[in-house]
Design an enzyme around this catalytic site. Sequence first.
Site, PDB file in Angstrom:
ATOM      1  CG  HIS A  68      38.398  39.597  45.790  1.00 19.51           C
ATOM      2  ND1 HIS A  68      38.067  40.590  44.599  1.00 19.51           N
ATOM      3  CD2 HIS A  68      39.069  38.611  44.897  1.00 19.51           C
ATOM      4  CE1 HIS A  68      38.662  40.291  43.574  1.00 19.51           C
ATOM      5  NE2 HIS A  68      39.303  39.028  43.416  1.00 19.51           N
TER       6      HIS A  68
ATOM      7  CG  ASP B  62      39.722  35.349  43.498  1.00 18.82           C
ATOM      8  OD1 ASP B  62      39.721  36.342  42.688  1.00 18.82           O
ATOM      9  OD2 ASP B  62      40.474  35.357  44.573  1.00 18.82           O
TER      10      ASP B  62
HETATM   11  C1  DX5 Z   1      44.319  35.734  41.112  1.00 19.95           C
HETATM   12  C2  DX5 Z   1      43.325  36.122  42.121  1.00 19.95           C
HETATM   13  C3  DX5 Z   1      43.412  36.710  43.216  1.00 19.95           C
HETATM   14  C4  DX5 Z   1      44.014  35.901  44.289  1.00 19.95           C
HETATM   15  C5  DX5 Z   1      45.130  37.012  44.985  1.00 19.95           C
HETATM   16  O1  DX5 Z   1      43.727  35.015  39.985  1.00 19.95           O
HETATM   17  O2  DX5 Z   1      42.338  36.955  41.282  1.00 19.95           O
HETATM   18  O3  DX5 Z   1      42.132  37.637  43.845  1.00 19.95           O
HETATM   19  O4  DX5 Z   1      43.451  35.585  45.008  1.00 19.95           O
HETATM   20  O5  DX5 Z   1      45.779  36.307  45.947  1.00 19.95           O
HETATM   21  P1  DX5 Z   1      47.325  37.158  46.455  1.00 19.95           P
HETATM   22  O6  DX5 Z   1      46.919  38.342  47.188  1.00 19.95           O
HETATM   23  O7  DX5 Z   1      47.777  35.978  47.140  1.00 19.95           O
HETATM   24  O8  DX5 Z   1      47.991  37.455  45.162  1.00 19.95           O
HETATM   25 ZN    ZN Z   2      40.508  38.169  42.114  1.00 24.76          ZN
END
Ligand code: DX5
Ligand code: ZN
Length: 217
Positions: free
Chosen positions: A34, A36
Amino acid sequence: MKNPIIAPSLLAADFGNLQRDCEMVNASAADWFHIDIMDGVFVPNISFGMPVLKAIQKHAKKPLDVHLMIVDPDRYTETFASLGAEILTVHYEACTHLHRSLQNIRANGMKTGVALNPHTPVGVLEDLLPEIDLVCLMSVNPGFGGQSFIERTYSKVKQLKQMIVEQKTQTKIEIDGGVTSANAAQLVAAGADALVAGSFVFGSDDPKATIEALKKI
Ligand code: DX5
Ligand code: ZN
């Protein structure tokens, strides 16, 4: 219960050791990477951009699930296709002509994803479901890792699952934000297909074992 797709979020990886962390995900029970991408405009944070994604692509041996938290994402559809994105997720809230954005993503050979902020009801996607391969339900406000899970997400998952069943589409439901072993089973029971986990994985003593545990919930 079906084993969920696990998508570790590299936002929580050690950027000084990206190759090492990519190889850990390759060797783990994870299904996707994933990724971001944040622009500091749609969300109040900037993560990383194309050169870093290119470096990740070099080492990643699993599909890249790219989550764009940027305004006007259509500008970069071709670029992300060329960087190897398998799924390209745009935000409902960032697209004026979402149907067209999704057509462009498919025309560029990628699967379509639409992310919904916590305040956006799932019903807004009713007329678009056949065009969507993945709905990413944000279970935190996008922009940062390590936030706590919003409980209301469970009922959104159930509602969305019902829409998918009624329309007989193949759309998958992904949950993003605050996912841990404390909520994973309940999310899958509600209808989630894919779980994103950042800090829960990379902040643990043994990230590979944590991924395995999430996979087997
Ligand atoms: C938040 C991102 C997520 C984030 C999740 O804006 O879209 O993908 O990395 O991180 P955790 O699992 O730490 O909430
Ligand atoms: Zn994300």
